[in-house]
Design a protein around this motif. Structure first.
Motif, PDB file in Angstrom:
ATOM      1  N   GLN A   1       0.840  -1.201   0.000  1.00  0.00           N
ATOM      2  CA  GLN A   1       0.000   0.000   0.000  1.00  0.00           C
ATOM      3  C   GLN A   1       0.869   1.243   0.000  1.00  0.00           C
ATOM      4  O   GLN A   1       1.351   1.620   1.064  1.00  0.00           O
ATOM      5  N   PRO A   2       1.170   1.887  -1.071  1.00  0.00           N
ATOM      6  CA  PRO A   2       0.761   1.549  -2.438  1.00  0.00           C
ATOM      7  C   PRO A   2       1.550   0.347  -2.955  1.00  0.00           C
ATOM      8  O   PRO A   2       2.649   0.073  -2.487  1.00  0.00           O
ATOM      9  N   ARG A   3       0.967  -0.364  -3.898  1.00  0.00           N
ATOM     10  CA  ARG A   3       1.591  -1.561  -4.444  1.00  0.00           C
ATOM     11  C   ARG A   3       2.749  -1.152  -5.357  1.00  0.00           C
ATOM     12  O   ARG A   3       2.544  -0.530  -6.388  1.00  0.00           O
ATOM     13  N   LEU A   4       3.954  -1.486  -4.910  1.00  0.00           N
ATOM     14  CA  LEU A   4       5.122  -1.165  -5.726  1.00  0.00           C
ATOM     15  C   LEU A   4       6.331  -1.968  -5.295  1.00  0.00           C
ATOM     16  O   LEU A   4       6.367  -2.540  -4.213  1.00  0.00           O
ATOM     17  N   LYS A   5       7.297  -2.007  -6.192  1.00  0.00           N
ATOM     18  CA  LYS A   5       8.588  -2.651  -5.927  1.00  0.00           C
ATOM     19  C   LYS A   5       9.634  -1.554  -6.062  1.00  0.00           C
ATOM     20  O   LYS A   5       9.731  -0.892  -7.097  1.00  0.00           O
ATOM     21  N   ILE A   6      10.412  -1.353  -5.005  1.00  0.00           N
ATOM     22  CA  ILE A   6      11.411  -0.288  -4.990  1.00  0.00           C
ATOM     23  C   ILE A   6      12.775  -0.880  -5.303  1.00  0.00           C
ATOM     24  O   ILE A   6      13.308  -1.681  -4.525  1.00  0.00           O
ATOM     25  N   GLU A   7      13.300  -0.495  -6.454  1.00  0.00           N
ATOM     26  CA  GLU A   7      14.639  -0.915  -6.858  1.00  0.00           C
ATOM     27  C   GLU A   7      15.551   0.290  -7.052  1.00  0.00           C
ATOM     28  O   GLU A   7      16.762   0.172  -6.986  1.00  0.00           O
ATOM     29  N   ASP A   8      14.945   1.446  -7.300  1.00  0.00           N
ATOM     30  CA  ASP A   8      15.679   2.695  -7.478  1.00  0.00           C
ATOM     31  C   ASP A   8      15.504   3.499  -6.197  1.00  0.00           C
ATOM     32  O   ASP A   8      14.383   3.879  -5.844  1.00  0.00           O
TER      33      ASP A   8
ATOM     34  N   ARG B   1       2.411   8.079   4.106  1.00  0.00           N
ATOM     35  CA  ARG B   1       1.932   7.672   5.430  1.00  0.00           C
ATOM     36  C   ARG B   1       2.780   6.483   5.878  1.00  0.00           C
ATOM     37  O   ARG B   1       3.504   5.892   5.080  1.00  0.00           O
ATOM     38  N   SER B   2       2.694   6.146   7.130  1.00  0.00           N
ATOM     39  CA  SER B   2       3.511   5.058   7.667  1.00  0.00           C
ATOM     40  C   SER B   2       3.290   3.780   6.870  1.00  0.00           C
ATOM     41  O   SER B   2       2.178   3.517   6.397  1.00  0.00           O
ATOM     42  N   VAL B   3       4.356   3.001   6.735  1.00  0.00           N
ATOM     43  CA  VAL B   3       4.315   1.867   5.822  1.00  0.00           C
ATOM     44  C   VAL B   3       5.225   0.746   6.314  1.00  0.00           C
ATOM     45  O   VAL B   3       6.189   0.980   7.036  1.00  0.00           O
ATOM     46  N   ARG B   4       4.903  -0.482   5.930  1.00  0.00           N
ATOM     47  CA  ARG B   4       5.765  -1.650   6.159  1.00  0.00           C
ATOM     48  C   ARG B   4       6.275  -2.101   4.795  1.00  0.00           C
ATOM     49  O   ARG B   4       5.506  -2.300   3.865  1.00  0.00           O
ATOM     50  N   LEU B   5       7.597  -2.240   4.716  1.00  0.00           N
ATOM     51  CA  LEU B   5       8.237  -2.675   3.478  1.00  0.00           C
ATOM     52  C   LEU B   5       8.873  -4.039   3.707  1.00  0.00           C
ATOM     53  O   LEU B   5       9.457  -4.289   4.769  1.00  0.00           O
TER      54      LEU B   5
END
Length: 135
Positions: free
Chosen positions: A99-106, A118-122
């Motif tokens: 939330q939001p749906r994404l993959k962080i590579e950069d 907003r606060s998030v769990r990765l």
């Protein structure tokens, strides 16, 4: 150099407008938490993961050896053949968010650039591991 990046960025921001809490879950179930400004680059988050992840793994080795630091048994990042911070840095990892749906590579963009305001769990995934490696 990752530790220097964290020190140059200053301390953890206080709760308030434009500040989020980020929880990062490692495949082994370990969690790291820290507050960031939404305007912070994810390079700062990556440095936090590498430095604090290495410290957490060193502490886990210390506890596994039955030491508490006062008995002569000391474990620090780098006392293995592989330095934990270097292992995290060179092994490569990405972060997944639902939330939001994404993959962080950069890691160059800011949290806000990614829509994380907003606060998030990765979920941290090593680039050489499978997709279903969480406990």
């Amino acid at each position: 150099y990752k530790r220097q990046e964290l020190e140059l960025a200053g301390g953890e921001p206080s709760k308030g407008a434009g500040v989020i809490t980020v929880a990062v879950r490692f495949p082994d179930g370990a969690d790291l938490r820290r507050r960031f400004n939404v305007s912070d680059s994810l390079v700062l988050l990556r440095s936090f993961i590498v430095v604090k992840g290495a410290e957490a793994h060193a502490q886990a080795r210390l506890e596994a050896a039955g030491g508490d630091g006062d008995d002569g048994i000391v474990a620090v990042a780098g006392d293995d053949d592989d330095d934990d911070a270097s292992a995290l840095h060179w092994r490569g990892f990405n972060l997944n968010c639902t939330q939001p749906r994404l993959k962080i590579e950069d890691f160059a963009p800011t949290f806000d650039d990614y829509g994380i305001n907003r606060s998030v769990r990765l979920l941290l995934r090593y680039e050489d591991d499978g997709e279903d490696d969480y406990r």
